[in-house]
Design a protein around this motif. Structure first.
Motif, PDB file in Angstrom:
ATOM      1  N   ARG A 134     142.365  -5.890 -92.671  1.00 40.82           N
ATOM      2  CA  ARG A 134     142.478  -6.793 -93.825  1.00 40.82           C
ATOM      3  C   ARG A 134     143.865  -6.729 -94.468  1.00 40.82           C
ATOM      4  N   SER A 135     144.848  -6.182 -93.754  1.00 39.56           N
ATOM      5  CA  SER A 135     146.182  -6.042 -94.319  1.00 39.56           C
ATOM      6  C   SER A 135     147.214  -6.002 -93.196  1.00 39.56           C
ATOM      7  N   ASP A 136     148.464  -5.834 -93.579  1.00 39.04           N
ATOM      8  CA  ASP A 136     149.539  -5.651 -92.605  1.00 39.04           C
ATOM      9  C   ASP A 136     149.957  -4.185 -92.530  1.00 39.04           C
ATOM     10  N   ALA A 137     149.099  -3.291 -93.015  1.00 41.65           N
ATOM     11  CA  ALA A 137     149.435  -1.868 -93.072  1.00 41.65           C
ATOM     12  C   ALA A 137     149.585  -1.268 -91.675  1.00 41.65           C
ATOM     13  N   THR A 138     150.275  -0.135 -91.619  1.00 38.49           N
ATOM     14  CA  THR A 138     150.398   0.651 -90.399  1.00 38.49           C
ATOM     15  C   THR A 138     149.709   1.991 -90.618  1.00 38.49           C
ATOM     16  N   ALA A 139     149.413   2.688 -89.522  1.00 41.86           N
ATOM     17  CA  ALA A 139     148.713   3.969 -89.623  1.00 41.86           C
ATOM     18  C   ALA A 139     149.360   5.004 -88.711  1.00 41.86           C
ATOM     19  N   THR A 140     149.362   6.251 -89.177  1.00 48.07           N
ATOM     20  CA  THR A 140     149.828   7.377 -88.374  1.00 48.07           C
ATOM     21  C   THR A 140     148.702   8.409 -88.291  1.00 48.07           C
ATOM     22  N   PHE A 141     148.239   8.689 -87.075  1.00 44.02           N
ATOM     23  CA  PHE A 141     147.274   9.764 -86.868  1.00 44.02           C
ATOM     24  C   PHE A 141     148.037  11.079 -86.720  1.00 44.02           C
ATOM     25  N   PHE A 142     147.509  12.143 -87.342  1.00 50.43           N
ATOM     26  CA  PHE A 142     148.193  13.434 -87.330  1.00 50.43           C
ATOM     27  C   PHE A 142     147.203  14.550 -86.996  1.00 50.43           C
ATOM     28  N   HIS A 143     147.690  15.535 -86.232  1.00 52.55           N
ATOM     29  CA  HIS A 143     146.855  16.689 -85.909  1.00 52.55           C
ATOM     30  C   HIS A 143     147.718  17.938 -85.820  1.00 52.55           C
ATOM     31  N   SER A 144     147.175  19.057 -86.303  1.00 53.62           N
ATOM     32  CA  SER A 144     147.850  20.340 -86.176  1.00 53.62           C
ATOM     33  C   SER A 144     147.303  21.078 -84.969  1.00 53.62           C
ATOM     34  N   ALA A 145     148.170  21.366 -84.012  1.00 48.27           N
ATOM     35  CA  ALA A 145     147.740  22.042 -82.786  1.00 48.27           C
ATOM     36  C   ALA A 145     147.312  23.474 -83.060  1.00 48.27           C
ATOM     37  N   LEU A 146     147.618  23.993 -84.255  1.00 45.17           N
ATOM     38  CA  LEU A 146     147.220  25.356 -84.588  1.00 45.17           C
ATOM     39  C   LEU A 146     145.706  25.501 -84.607  1.00 45.17           C
ATOM     40  N   GLU A 147     145.008  24.394 -84.762  1.00 47.53           N
ATOM     41  CA  GLU A 147     143.550  24.435 -84.806  1.00 47.53           C
ATOM     42  C   GLU A 147     142.942  24.422 -83.411  1.00 47.53           C
ATOM     43  N   ASP A 148     143.760  24.253 -82.382  1.00 48.15           N
ATOM     44  CA  ASP A 148     143.259  24.164 -81.016  1.00 48.15           C
ATOM     45  C   ASP A 148     143.756  25.330 -80.184  1.00 48.15           C
ATOM     46  N   ALA A 149     143.051  25.625 -79.112  1.00 49.54           N
ATOM     47  CA  ALA A 149     143.513  26.642 -78.172  1.00 49.54           C
ATOM     48  C   ALA A 149     144.766  26.170 -77.453  1.00 49.54           C
ATOM     49  N   GLU A 150     144.860  24.862 -77.183  1.00 48.43           N
ATOM     50  CA  GLU A 150     146.001  24.293 -76.474  1.00 48.43           C
ATOM     51  C   GLU A 150     146.483  23.035 -77.197  1.00 48.43           C
ATOM     52  N   PRO A 151     147.832  22.887 -77.371  1.00 46.53           N
ATOM     53  CA  PRO A 151     148.353  21.667 -77.993  1.00 46.53           C
ATOM     54  C   PRO A 151     147.924  20.401 -77.273  1.00 46.53           C
ATOM     55  N   SER A 152     147.714  20.502 -75.956  1.00 44.38           N
ATOM     56  CA  SER A 152     147.325  19.311 -75.194  1.00 44.38           C
ATOM     57  C   SER A 152     145.994  18.747 -75.679  1.00 44.38           C
ATOM     58  N   GLN A 153     145.141  19.611 -76.205  1.00 47.54           N
ATOM     59  CA  GLN A 153     143.862  19.133 -76.737  1.00 47.54           C
ATOM     60  C   GLN A 153     144.095  18.228 -77.945  1.00 47.54           C
ATOM     61  N   GLY A 154     145.069  18.622 -78.791  1.00 47.59           N
ATOM     62  CA  GLY A 154     145.393  17.806 -79.947  1.00 47.59           C
ATOM     63  C   GLY A 154     145.982  16.471 -79.544  1.00 47.59           C
ATOM     64  N   GLU A 155     146.845  16.460 -78.543  1.00 48.20           N
ATOM     65  CA  GLU A 155     147.434  15.208 -78.071  1.00 48.20           C
ATOM     66  C   GLU A 155     146.361  14.296 -77.495  1.00 48.20           C
ATOM     67  N   PHE A 156     145.428  14.878 -76.766  1.00 46.32           N
ATOM     68  CA  PHE A 156     144.324  14.101 -76.197  1.00 46.32           C
ATOM     69  C   PHE A 156     143.502  13.465 -77.318  1.00 46.32           C
ATOM     70  N   LYS A 178     151.353  11.796 -84.574  1.00 47.48           N
ATOM     71  CA  LYS A 178     152.245  12.945 -84.646  1.00 47.48           C
ATOM     72  C   LYS A 178     151.429  14.220 -84.453  1.00 47.48           C
ATOM     73  N   LEU A 179     151.993  15.148 -83.685  1.00 40.19           N
ATOM     74  CA  LEU A 179     151.338  16.424 -83.409  1.00 40.19           C
ATOM     75  C   LEU A 179     152.233  17.549 -83.923  1.00 40.19           C
ATOM     76  N   SER A 180     151.664  18.442 -84.730  1.00 42.78           N
ATOM     77  CA  SER A 180     152.415  19.581 -85.243  1.00 42.78           C
ATOM     78  C   SER A 180     151.949  20.856 -84.558  1.00 42.78           C
ATOM     79  N   GLU A 181     152.900  21.694 -84.184  1.00 45.81           N
ATOM     80  CA  GLU A 181     152.576  22.958 -83.533  1.00 45.81           C
ATOM     81  C   GLU A 181     152.999  24.145 -84.383  1.00 45.81           C
ATOM     82  N   GLU A 182     153.359  23.899 -85.638  1.00 49.79           N
ATOM     83  CA  GLU A 182     153.773  24.994 -86.515  1.00 49.79           C
ATOM     84  C   GLU A 182     153.456  24.639 -87.956  1.00 49.79           C
ATOM     85  N   GLY A 183     153.450  25.661 -88.811  1.00 52.25           N
ATOM     86  CA  GLY A 183     153.195  25.452 -90.227  1.00 52.25           C
ATOM     87  C   GLY A 183     151.720  25.402 -90.556  1.00 52.25           C
TER      88      GLY A 183
END
Length: 235
Positions: A134-156, A178-183
């Motif tokens: 209902r708009s012209d908005a954009t979206a960014t999905f974000f995940h912290s790989a620290l919550e996963d055993a492997e960063p690839s799981q977050g990318e998937f 965007k995928l974060s692997e630190e912080g």
């Protein structure tokens, strides 16, 4: 799952405050059905009926001032001992898809969507599709790989969410990830939020009471400055 573009959003507001916020965000959500819940906290030792008798007129007037001139807004006034239980009950009663809390904005152009795991992702994506549909908005999905055993799981997980959003008919050029692997995950979201207009989060438990009490979301909502749209997990 709400059809794309059809959302019901609950906005709780404390009407015991003599100077409640104007909530311009309602105008940004104008395409959707908004349930404006004015709740008046009642002390444990007090009787809600007595407090209602004394303050109902001014509480109703405050709620009406916020809703004035805004179509598609349903006003609900409740005097309650338990804010969280009231939010949960009204959200169920009106079959709300999400609850808006914290912050304010008069426009929604950039949407931040942190994904913590695969739980509730389908409903999160459907709500984001409603916002973008209902708009012209954009979206960014974000995940912290620290919550996963492997960063690839977050990318998937992120790529899957983006793909699912495009299946709703949203142009892929309006979505990134965007995928974060630190912080610290919560602090990462708070820092990123400064560049966005609203953050869409999923419940971590099957009720708003647990969502509000939950450490992760409670801390995040307290610290983030933009509105937070909490997608209900009602399946």
């Amino acid at each position: 799952m709400p059809p794309i573009g059809e959302l019901t959003i609950l906005i709780p507001i404390d009407v015991s405050n003599p100077d409640p916020p104007g909530l311009e965000v309602i105008d940004a959500l104008r395409p959707f059905e908004v349930i404006l819940l004015g709740y008046f906290p009642v002390p444990d030792q007090a009787e809600p009926a007595l407090i209602k008798h004394e303050y109902e007129d001014e509480a109703s007037a405050r709620l009406a001032r916020i809703a004035e001139g805004r179509d598609g807004v349903t006003e609900v006034l409740v005097f309650t001992h338990d804010r969280e239980a009231t939010i949960d009950r009204i959200a169920d009663q009106y079959d709300c898809d999400a609850v808006l809390t914290a912050g304010d904005t008069d426009h929604i152009e950039k949407v931040l969507v942190p994904i913590r795991g695969d739980a509730n992702v389908e409903r999160i994506v459907s709500v984001v599709a409603g916002l973008l549909g209902r708009s012209d908005a954009t979206a960014t999905f974000f995940h912290s790989a620290l919550e996963d055993a492997e960063p690839s799981q977050g990318e998937f997980l992120l790529r899957g969410a983006v793909e699912r959003l495009t299946e709703y008919g949203i142009d892929g050029s309006r979505v990134d990830w965007k995928l974060s692997e630190e912080g610290d995950p919560s602090q990462n979201i708070v820092a990123m939020g400064t560049a966005y207009d609203i953050v869409v989060l999923g419940e971590t438990e099957p009720s708003l009471r647990e969502r509000i009490i939950g450490v992760f979301l409670s801390t995040l909502i307290d610290e983030i400055e933009i509105p937070a749209l909490i997608v209900r997990d009602v399946e």
